[in-house]
Scaffold this active site. Structure first.
Site, PDB file in Angstrom:
ATOM      1  N   SER A 107       1.470  -9.681  -1.018  1.00 37.99           N
ATOM      2  CA  SER A 107       1.221  -8.236  -0.961  1.00 37.99           C
ATOM      3  C   SER A 107       1.385  -7.638   0.425  1.00 37.99           C
ATOM      4  O   SER A 107       1.595  -6.436   0.558  1.00 37.99           O
ATOM      5  CB  SER A 107      -0.181  -7.936  -1.496  1.00 37.99           C
ATOM      6  OG  SER A 107      -1.140  -8.699  -0.795  1.00 37.99           O
ATOM      7  N   LYS A 159       0.812  -1.215   0.000  1.00 35.89           N
ATOM      8  CA  LYS A 159       0.000   0.000   0.000  1.00 35.89           C
ATOM      9  C   LYS A 159       0.851   1.274   0.000  1.00 35.89           C
ATOM     10  O   LYS A 159       0.460   2.293  -0.569  1.00 35.89           O
ATOM     11  CB  LYS A 159      -0.925   0.007   1.219  1.00 35.89           C
ATOM     12  CG  LYS A 159      -2.015  -1.053   1.167  1.00 35.89           C
ATOM     13  CD  LYS A 159      -3.035  -0.729   0.093  1.00 35.89           C
ATOM     14  CE  LYS A 159      -4.196  -1.716   0.088  1.00 35.89           C
ATOM     15  NZ  LYS A 159      -5.101  -1.473  -1.061  1.00 35.89           N
ATOM     16  N   GLU A 195      -9.428   6.283   3.145  1.00 38.01           N
ATOM     17  CA  GLU A 195     -10.240   5.231   3.737  1.00 38.01           C
ATOM     18  C   GLU A 195      -9.316   4.046   4.037  1.00 38.01           C
ATOM     19  O   GLU A 195      -8.231   3.955   3.477  1.00 38.01           O
ATOM     20  CB  GLU A 195     -11.316   4.777   2.738  1.00 38.01           C
ATOM     21  CG  GLU A 195     -10.852   3.733   1.700  1.00 38.01           C
ATOM     22  CD  GLU A 195      -9.782   4.227   0.739  1.00 38.01           C
ATOM     23  OE1 GLU A 195      -9.612   5.460   0.606  1.00 38.01           O
ATOM     24  OE2 GLU A 195      -9.094   3.379   0.124  1.00 38.01           O
TER      25      GLU A 195
END
Lengths: 273, 407
Positions: free
Chosen positions: B382, B93, B115
């Site tokens: 990830s 991220k 968010e």
């Protein structure tokens, strides 16, 4: 300018009549199906009796990104009670048996896409809806969504906001009909203590690109604000404040009569009676 | 820059998907953002600062690691893990949060909102905001705040304000709506760092570009390790940013299978999963036209996944387009298999994956052998799974209880 060859919609006719009398329009918003569709029919009659010129019916959607908390909760109540787009159309058809009040749908796109969009619009038009205001349409392949409205003989009512660039206005306003909804401020639907000064600027900019009437909405919640907005535009929309008042009145007849009197006061302030 | 195959058109459409389906108030800031982003990506100084910060602050390049024992267990391909779990803050991220924070600074916006579902995007955004001295507000569903209490603590430690979202299902979808409402209200001062390749244009394109560093590195690394291209790429797909980041740089290479793994939850019945391609239909939600989980009246359905980051009703629009083109394929893995995938990677490789990433591992354990004998396959790992240990423990305990009552 829109080239309307068909008969004027009830919205167009009402604005023309008001202009002839030198008066401004009062537009009331309620969420369809809150708390159920029978009540919506009764609320529309109350609003009409209060002198409201146009009723906006919100089509409930599960994810209303442009709405504040009052309208979010109203939509949730309507969905819990089983409201769907087609059921709201059905109720409009029954309202039409007794009333010629101009009605428009205030909707997000997705409930209109269930099945096929064009068939949904035709169903609304057939039931007696006069126009559509689609919250999340602005940037997306607009022609594809505007054409079925034109073909069904209903008005496409665009939103213009304080952030709308002047360069966008011609494209946004060209397919418009009925009136233009000027959003008074940046933000979601909901009540404000004072009217934003930006509203006047939005109306003035839109005027340069359209001869349609312009109504100010988002945040108008009492007679004084409504009167102030009416001075700057051709009409005023009051939404969340009415949704909240009707919800709080619940099933109490005296409370509902009080709401109706309060709406009538706002209508008079806007009409200048 | 990637080839023409998958660039959005002028209005932000990937074929029939994507677009800018937002309230009019957001059109101006989105168009400003599109212009600013296109200018930034042409600017050598911006690119240099981004790549230096990715190296020195995020810890890139992340390794491409040959998972020998996992390969043995799957019994076919040679499996490589792209170790995004080793990024600073523990997931891919931050690649996107950092890129967007640098862009926001360039645009003169000092207030950041975001968010978060699993909390990884919130932590990454809070981290870059701390690094650049920006105000940071994170919207998070109340249910997710409970599921990911550790990440809430981390975000607050980093100076972010975490705002609980109490509407609807109180998960990622509601958090996005609330962030959009904040942005509509504060557009002039605020930049919204959307965390996945979702929402209105330019986000799907921009987030993909910032995440494409994953695929660019992996493409070089696999050539060095194997001297040949991979036979397949595998990644989990919530919104789809880690998957598109891995896939996109390989689109120009022919013959590579690209497999996205969605959350099968408790099975493919309405409200019990988040497999949009398996149980959804095309619609418009939160700015984009894509595959959605919805009922026949166009209302968005509840979703379920054991992993908060997969628990979302829409899939990134570029995935929908690549799928139509036959370039990517999608499968669904259930909660139970994902948890088993997590356990397997722990035991076989000493790596605790995020539950999101564990879906990709689980798919390999179920179907990976058919990818071919001794062919290289890249899996995007990830994120790391520390955030999920309490959730997994609770899930196992609940299952043990159920097992006892039904026995």
């Amino acid at each position: 300018m829109s080239t309307t060859t068909a008969a004027p919609t009830r919205i167009e006719q009402r604005f023309a009549d008001l202009a002839g009398e030198g008066r401004k329009a009062f537009i009331a918003y309620i969420t369809a199906g809150d708390p159920d569709l029978d009540t919506t029919r009764d609320h529309v009659r109350r609003l009409e009796d209060a002198g409201v010129d146009v009723v906006e019916l919100g089509i409930p959607f599960s994810d209303p990104v442009a709405d504040g908390i009052v309208n979010q909760q109203a939509a949730a109540r309507a969905l819990a009670a089983g409201a769907t787009y087609r059921k709201v159309c059905g109720r409009v058809a029954s309202i039409r048996k007794a009333s010629d009040i101009p009605l428009l749908f205030f909707s997000y796109l997705n409930p209109l896409l269930a099945g096929t969009y064009a068939a949904n619009i035709r169903a609304g038009a057939k039931a007696g809806v006069d126009g559509y205001l689609i919250l999340d349409l602005p940037g997306g392949a607009t022609d594809d969504y505007v054409r079925p409205l034109r073909e069904a003989g209903v008005n496409y009512i665009p939103l213009v906001t304080p952030t709308t660039a002047e360069a966008r206005l011609p494209g946004l306003l060209r397919p418009a009909g009925g009136f233009v909804y000027a959003v008074s401020r940046e933000g979601v639907t909901g009540m404000q203590k004072s009217m934003s000064g930006e509203a006047v600027g939005v109306v003035e900019r839109a005027r340069r690109h359209t001869r349609l009437p312009i109504a100010i909405g988002f945040g108008v919640s009492d007679a004084a604000q409504a009167a102030a907005a009416a001075r700057a535009a051709d009409g005023v929309v009051v939404g969340s404040a009415i949704v909240k008042a009707l919800h709080e009145a619940g099933g109490s007849a005296p409370a509902l009569r009080k709401v109706q009197r309060w709406v009538a006061d706002m209508v008079r302030a806007v009409h200048g009676d | 820059m990637p080839g023409k195959l998958s660039q959005p058109d002028r209005r932000g459409f990937f074929g029939p998907y994507g677009g800018m389906f937002v309230p009019e108030t957001l059109m101006a800031p989105l168009q400003d953002l599109d212009r600013a982003y296109r200018a930034a990506r042409r600017d050598a100084a911006f690119r240099r600062e981004l790549s230096q910060t990715l190296r020195d602050f995020v810890g890139r390049p992340t390794p491409l690691y040959f998972a020998e024992r996992l390969s043995g267990e799957v019994g076919g391909p040679r499996i490589y893990l792209k170790r995004e779990d080793l990024c600073h803050t523990g997931a891919h991220k931050i690649n996107n949060s950092l890129g967007q924070a640098l862009l926001a600074r360039r645009m003169g916006k000092r207030r950041i909102i975001a968010e978060t579902g699993a909390g990884q995007h919130g932590v990454a955004t809070a981290t870059v905001c701390a690094r650049y001295g920006m105000d940071c507000v994170i919207y998070m569903g109340e249910v997710d705040m409970e599921r990911q209490a550790l990440n809430v603590f981390r975000m607050r430690s980093l100076g972010a304000e975490v705002v609980p979202v109490t509407a609807g299902e109180r998960t990622l979808k509601e958090a996005i709506s609330e962030a959009m409402r904040d942005w509509v209200t504060n557009v002039r001062t605020t930049h919204y760092i959307l965390g996945s390749a979702l929402g209105s244009h330019p986000y799907p394109m921009m987030v993909r570009d910032f995440q494409s560093v994953i695929g660019h590195e992996a493409r070089t690394q696999i050539r060095r390790a194997e001297g040949r291209p991979p036979a397949a790429l595998v990644a989990c797909v919530g919104g789809g940013s880690n998957a598109i980041g891995l896939f996109h740089p390989f689109l120009k290479d022919p013959g590579i299978r690209m497999i996205g793994v969605e959350a099968g939850g408790l099975g493919l019945r309405p409200g019990r999963h988040a497999a949009r391609f398996a149980g959804g239909r095309v619609g418009v939600l939160q700015g984009t036209r894509t595959w959605l989980l919805q009922d026949r009246f166009g209302q968005i359905l509840n979703t379920h996944s054991v992993s908060a980051g997969m628990d979302y009703a829409a899939v990134g629009p570029e995935h929908a387009w690549l799928r139509d083109l036959g370039r990517t394929e999608y499968a669904a893995v259930r909660d139970e298999a994902a948890v088993a995938g997590s356990d397997a990677l722990c035991r076989l490789e000493g790596i605790l994956p995020a539950l999101e990433s564990a879906h990709a591992i689980a798919w390999l354990l179920e179907a990976g052998a058919a990818l071919g004998r001794d062919v290289p396959v890249i899996v995007n790992l990830s994120g790391r799974g520390d955030k999920d240990v309490q959730q997994v423990a609770a899930w196992k305990e609940a299952r043990r209880q159920r097992g006892r009552t039904s026995a």
